[in-house]
Design an enzyme around this catalytic site. Structure first.
Site, PDB file in Angstrom:
ATOM      1  N   SER A   1      51.353  68.677  28.114  1.00 55.05           N
ATOM      2  CA  SER A   1      52.043  69.262  29.126  1.00 55.05           C
ATOM      3  C   SER A   1      51.052  70.119  29.967  1.00 55.05           C
ATOM      4  O   SER A   1      51.439  70.952  30.774  1.00 55.05           O
ATOM      5  CB  SER A   1      53.389  69.864  28.941  1.00 55.05           C
ATOM      6  OG  SER A   1      54.376  69.185  28.544  1.00 55.05           O
TER       7      SER A   1
ATOM      8  N   GLY B   1      54.423  65.523  26.662  1.00 53.94           N
ATOM      9  CA  GLY B   1      55.394  64.954  27.662  1.00 53.94           C
ATOM     10  C   GLY B   1      56.559  65.637  27.347  1.00 53.94           C
ATOM     11  O   GLY B   1      57.604  65.220  28.033  1.00 53.94           O
TER      12      GLY B   1
ATOM     13  N   GLY C   1      48.166  63.715  29.976  1.00 53.99           N
ATOM     14  CA  GLY C   1      48.916  62.762  30.014  1.00 53.99           C
ATOM     15  C   GLY C   1      49.327  62.498  31.562  1.00 53.99           C
ATOM     16  O   GLY C   1      48.717  62.022  32.382  1.00 53.99           O
ATOM     17  N   GLY C   2      50.711  62.863  31.702  1.00 49.73           N
ATOM     18  CA  GLY C   2      51.591  62.710  32.859  1.00 49.73           C
ATOM     19  C   GLY C   2      50.985  63.014  33.963  1.00 49.73           C
ATOM     20  O   GLY C   2      50.710  62.353  35.193  1.00 49.73           O
TER      21      GLY C   2
ATOM     22  N   ASN D   1      44.796  60.842  29.884  1.00 43.64           N
ATOM     23  CA  ASN D   1      45.081  59.687  29.186  1.00 43.64           C
ATOM     24  C   ASN D   1      46.052  59.005  29.828  1.00 43.64           C
ATOM     25  O   ASN D   1      47.210  59.372  29.732  1.00 43.64           O
ATOM     26  CB  ASN D   1      45.674  60.130  27.611  1.00 43.64           C
ATOM     27  CG  ASN D   1      46.136  59.221  26.686  1.00 43.64           C
ATOM     28  OD1 ASN D   1      46.199  58.156  27.105  1.00 43.64           O
ATOM     29  ND2 ASN D   1      46.543  59.815  25.843  1.00 43.64           N
TER      30      ASN D   1
ATOM     31  N   HIS E   1      45.667  59.622  18.318  1.00 38.21           N
ATOM     32  CA  HIS E   1      46.636  60.247  19.246  1.00 38.21           C
ATOM     33  C   HIS E   1      47.958  60.439  18.439  1.00 38.21           C
ATOM     34  O   HIS E   1      48.387  59.430  17.650  1.00 38.21           O
ATOM     35  CB  HIS E   1      46.914  59.370  20.308  1.00 38.21           C
ATOM     36  CG  HIS E   1      47.594  60.319  21.305  1.00 38.21           C
ATOM     37  ND1 HIS E   1      48.885  60.394  21.656  1.00 38.21           N
ATOM     38  CD2 HIS E   1      47.351  60.972  22.405  1.00 38.21           C
ATOM     39  CE1 HIS E   1      49.568  61.100  22.430  1.00 38.21           C
ATOM     40  NE2 HIS E   1      48.380  61.586  23.221  1.00 38.21           N
TER      41      HIS E   1
ATOM     42  N   GLU F   1      46.425  68.713  20.304  1.00 35.83           N
ATOM     43  CA  GLU F   1      47.759  68.532  21.174  1.00 35.83           C
ATOM     44  C   GLU F   1      48.726  68.805  20.190  1.00 35.83           C
ATOM     45  O   GLU F   1      49.081  67.925  19.235  1.00 35.83           O
ATOM     46  CB  GLU F   1      47.614  66.907  21.479  1.00 35.83           C
ATOM     47  CG  GLU F   1      46.535  66.396  22.169  1.00 35.83           C
ATOM     48  CD  GLU F   1      46.792  65.411  23.180  1.00 35.83           C
ATOM     49  OE1 GLU F   1      46.642  65.416  24.417  1.00 35.83           O
ATOM     50  OE2 GLU F   1      47.153  64.326  22.456  1.00 35.83           O
TER      51      GLU F   1
HETATM   52  P1  13P Z   1      51.134  65.051  28.449  1.00 35.57           P
HETATM   53  O1  13P Z   1      50.151  65.617  29.387  1.00 35.57           O
HETATM   54  O2  13P Z   1      51.996  63.900  29.481  1.00 35.57           O
HETATM   55  O3  13P Z   1      52.027  66.047  28.053  1.00 35.57           O
HETATM   56  O4  13P Z   1      50.554  64.288  27.545  1.00 35.57           O
HETATM   57  C1  13P Z   1      49.469  64.810  26.758  1.00 35.57           C
HETATM   58  C2  13P Z   1      48.976  63.907  25.767  1.00 35.57           C
HETATM   59  O5  13P Z   1      49.457  63.187  24.880  1.00 35.57           O
HETATM   60  C3  13P Z   1      47.338  63.340  26.322  1.00 35.57           C
HETATM   61  O6  13P Z   1      46.811  62.671  25.168  1.00 35.57           O
END
Ligand code: 13P
Length: 248
Positions: free
Chosen positions: A211, A171, A232-233, A10, A95, A165
């Site tokens: 994360s 994050g 995410g990241g 994402n 989300h 999540e």
């Molecule tokens: P992170 O992997 O940056 O924590 O984000 C997870 C997320 O929200 C994916 O949709």
């Protein structure tokens, strides 16, 4: 029937057409042998360019939202037809960032999910508790509401993906432990079993997100009920390929 793992990135509101193309070019050879399904859910404006960039690879391009009307006066929204025109298959719905900042509710998640399914898109429906909800012992109650309201009226639950999540893990670098993620995802699967029947629930792909990275992916993916990740990241770097290749 074995569930095929599904690793999705994402990008949230990150990358440009230029940097996106560069990253996909780097990822392509690295994910060539992947045994799982792979997707990158990118900002809407980048979809055409990223579809082109990912052509001929394992990477499918997904979206981060879809509206529940066919078309109309909904400034800033994106329709299923617009996504389908570019061959988009997956769409993230509900989300926690959309719930937190943009007024998304279980009711609007439900409308978007039903509309996506009607249009043969695969929704990645996000659920998860906040830190205070976890600390107050309300995780299961919150998930139960998100699932019962969010999936109300769904006729074939095997056509969608759930992403668990925990908001406190997004994050923050604070990943749920393998056990916490497994235990909660098991609860989600059991709940789906009560609503849609155990046989169907056992076929639903449930991802973990929050994360997740190249270091912790193996442990999470080894859990019996965790079928994938929503990243995410770590999906903004070539490292994403290490997660895709978690089984190597
Ligand atoms: P992170 O992997 O940056 O924590 O984000 C997870 C997320 O929200 C994916 O949709």
């Amino acid at each position: 029937m074995a569930r095929k793992p599904f690793i999705a990135g994402n990008w949230k509101m990150n990358m440009t057409a230029e940097s996106g193309k560069e990253l996909i070019a780097q990822l392509k050879p690295l994910v060539k042998e992947a045994k799982c399904n792979v997707a990158l859910c990118v900002p809407a404006i980048l979809i055409p360019a990223m579809v082109k960039a990912a052509k001929g690879s394992k990477i499918k391009i997904g979206a981060q939202n879809v509206h529940f009307a066919k078309s109309g006066a909904y400034t800033g929204e994106i329709s299923a037809d617009m996504l389908k025109e570019y061959g988009v298959k997956y769409v993230i719905i509900g989300h926690s960032e959309r719930r937190q900042y943009f007024g998304e509710t279980d009711e609007t998640v439900n409308k978007r999910t039903l509309f996506a399914l009607e249009n043969e898109l695969t929704p990645i429906v996000c659920v998860g508790e906040t830190l205070s909800e976890r600390e107050n012992g309300e995780t299961e109650k919150v998930l139960l509401k998100q699932l019962t309201v969010g999936l109300n009226g769904v006729t074939d639950v095997t056509k969608l993906v759930i992403a668990y999540e925990p908001v406190w893990a997004i994050g923050t670098g604070k990943t749920a432990t393998d056990e916490q993620a497994q235990e909660t995802i098991k609860y989600i699967r059991n709940t789906l079993g009560k609503i849609f029947g155990v046989k169907n629930a056992n076929r639903v792909i449930i991802q973990y997100g929050g994360s997740m990275n190249a270091q912790n992916c193996k442990g999470l993916m080894a859990q019996p009920d965790i079928d994938g990740g929503l990243i995410g990241g770590a999906s903004l770097k070539p490292d994403f390929a290490t997660i895709v290749n978690f089984d190597k």
